[in-house]
Motif scaffolding. Sequence first.
Motif, short mmCIF file in Angstrom:
data_model
loop_
_atom_site.label_atom_id
_atom_site.label_comp_id
_atom_site.label_asym_id
_atom_site.label_seq_id
_atom_site.Cartn_x
_atom_site.Cartn_y
_atom_site.Cartn_z
N MET A 1 0.83 -1.21 0.00
CA MET A 1 0.00 0.00 0.00
C MET A 1 0.86 1.25 0.00
SD MET A 1 -3.07 -0.89 -0.34
CE MET A 1 -4.01 0.56 0.07
N PHE A 2 2.09 1.17 0.52
CA PHE A 2 2.98 2.32 0.49
C PHE A 2 3.48 2.58 -0.93
CE2 PHE A 2 3.60 0.92 4.95
CZ PHE A 2 3.05 2.04 5.54
N LEU A 3 3.41 1.59 -1.79
CA LEU A 3 3.84 1.77 -3.18
C LEU A 3 2.72 2.29 -4.07
CD1 LEU A 3 5.90 -1.50 -3.70
CD2 LEU A 3 6.77 0.80 -3.35
N VAL A 4 1.48 2.09 -3.68
CA VAL A 4 0.36 2.43 -4.54
C VAL A 4 0.28 3.94 -4.79
CG1 VAL A 4 -2.16 2.44 -4.69
CG2 VAL A 4 -0.97 0.40 -3.91
N ILE A 5 0.37 4.73 -3.77
CA ILE A 5 0.23 6.18 -3.92
C ILE A 5 1.36 6.78 -4.78
CG2 ILE A 5 0.18 8.39 -2.69
CD1 ILE A 5 -1.35 6.91 -0.48
N PRO A 6 2.64 6.43 -4.54
CA PRO A 6 3.68 6.97 -5.43
C PRO A 6 3.55 6.51 -6.88
CG PRO A 6 4.68 6.17 -3.42
CD PRO A 6 3.24 5.76 -3.39
N ILE A 7 3.10 5.29 -7.11
CA ILE A 7 2.92 4.80 -8.48
C ILE A 7 1.82 5.59 -9.17
CG2 ILE A 7 2.11 2.83 -9.85
CD1 ILE A 7 3.66 1.02 -7.96
N ILE A 8 0.71 5.83 -8.49
CA ILE A 8 -0.38 6.61 -9.07
C ILE A 8 0.06 8.05 -9.32
CG2 ILE A 8 -2.69 7.55 -8.63
CD1 ILE A 8 -3.35 4.91 -7.24
N LEU A 9 0.81 8.64 -8.39
CA LEU A 9 1.30 10.00 -8.58
C LEU A 9 2.27 10.10 -9.75
CD1 LEU A 9 1.80 11.25 -4.92
CD2 LEU A 9 0.07 11.97 -6.56
N LEU A 10 3.16 9.11 -9.89
CA LEU A 10 4.08 9.09 -11.01
C LEU A 10 3.31 9.00 -12.32
CD1 LEU A 10 6.97 8.93 -12.13
CD2 LEU A 10 6.81 6.44 -11.85
N GLY A 11 2.28 8.17 -12.36
CA GLY A 11 1.45 8.06 -13.55
C GLY A 11 0.75 9.37 -13.88
N GLY B 1 -0.72 3.75 -17.88
CA GLY B 1 -0.27 2.42 -17.44
C GLY B 1 0.13 2.41 -15.98
N PHE B 2 0.89 3.41 -15.54
CA PHE B 2 1.28 3.48 -14.14
C PHE B 2 0.08 3.68 -13.23
CE2 PHE B 2 5.72 4.20 -15.45
CZ PHE B 2 6.36 3.39 -14.52
N MET B 3 -0.86 4.52 -13.65
CA MET B 3 -2.06 4.72 -12.82
C MET B 3 -2.87 3.44 -12.70
SD MET B 3 -3.39 8.60 -13.55
CE MET B 3 -3.32 8.61 -15.33
N LEU B 4 -3.04 2.72 -13.80
CA LEU B 4 -3.77 1.45 -13.74
C LEU B 4 -3.04 0.42 -12.90
CD1 LEU B 4 -5.10 1.13 -17.40
CD2 LEU B 4 -6.41 1.63 -15.34
N LEU B 5 -1.71 0.38 -13.02
CA LEU B 5 -0.92 -0.54 -12.20
C LEU B 5 -1.13 -0.26 -10.71
CD1 LEU B 5 1.33 -2.74 -12.11
CD2 LEU B 5 2.95 -0.83 -12.04
N GLY B 6 -1.10 1.00 -10.33
CA GLY B 6 -1.33 1.36 -8.93
C GLY B 6 -2.72 0.99 -8.47
N VAL B 7 -3.71 1.19 -9.31
CA VAL B 7 -5.09 0.84 -8.94
C VAL B 7 -5.23 -0.67 -8.77
CG1 VAL B 7 -7.46 0.78 -9.80
CG2 VAL B 7 -6.14 2.88 -9.95
N PHE B 8 -4.65 -1.44 -9.68
CA PHE B 8 -4.77 -2.89 -9.58
C PHE B 8 -4.03 -3.44 -8.37
CE2 PHE B 8 -5.60 -2.94 -14.33
CZ PHE B 8 -6.96 -3.17 -14.16
N ILE B 9 -2.87 -2.88 -8.04
CA ILE B 9 -2.13 -3.31 -6.84
C ILE B 9 -2.95 -2.99 -5.60
CG2 ILE B 9 -0.10 -2.86 -5.41
CD1 ILE B 9 1.49 -2.49 -7.98
N GLY B 10 -3.51 -1.78 -5.54
CA GLY B 10 -4.34 -1.39 -4.39
C GLY B 10 -5.59 -2.23 -4.27
N LYS B 11 -6.21 -2.54 -5.39
CA LYS B 11 -7.43 -3.35 -5.37
C LYS B 11 -7.13 -4.77 -4.91
CE LYS B 11 -11.26 -4.62 -8.36
NZ LYS B 11 -11.83 -4.53 -9.71
#
Length: 56
Positions: free
Chosen positions: A3-13, A38-48
């Motif tokens: 979960m600590f990776l989700v927010i930075p991945i979405i922000l980078l996207g 792609g990065f935003m979707l990756l973050g969403v899928f990891i969080g989900k």
Amino acid sequence: MKMFLVIPIILLGAILFGLRIDNFGNLGNIILNILGVGFMLLGVFIGKKKKQKLFS
């Protein structure tokens, strides 16, 4: 931990999606948009996935 990776991945996207650089031209901007989405979707899928594990 993930979960600590989700927010930075979405922000980078979001940054990549919103970035416009004139020197890259149209193709470069399209590539940045695709990478951003792609990065935003990756973050969403990891969080989900992590959320489903918490409630299972």
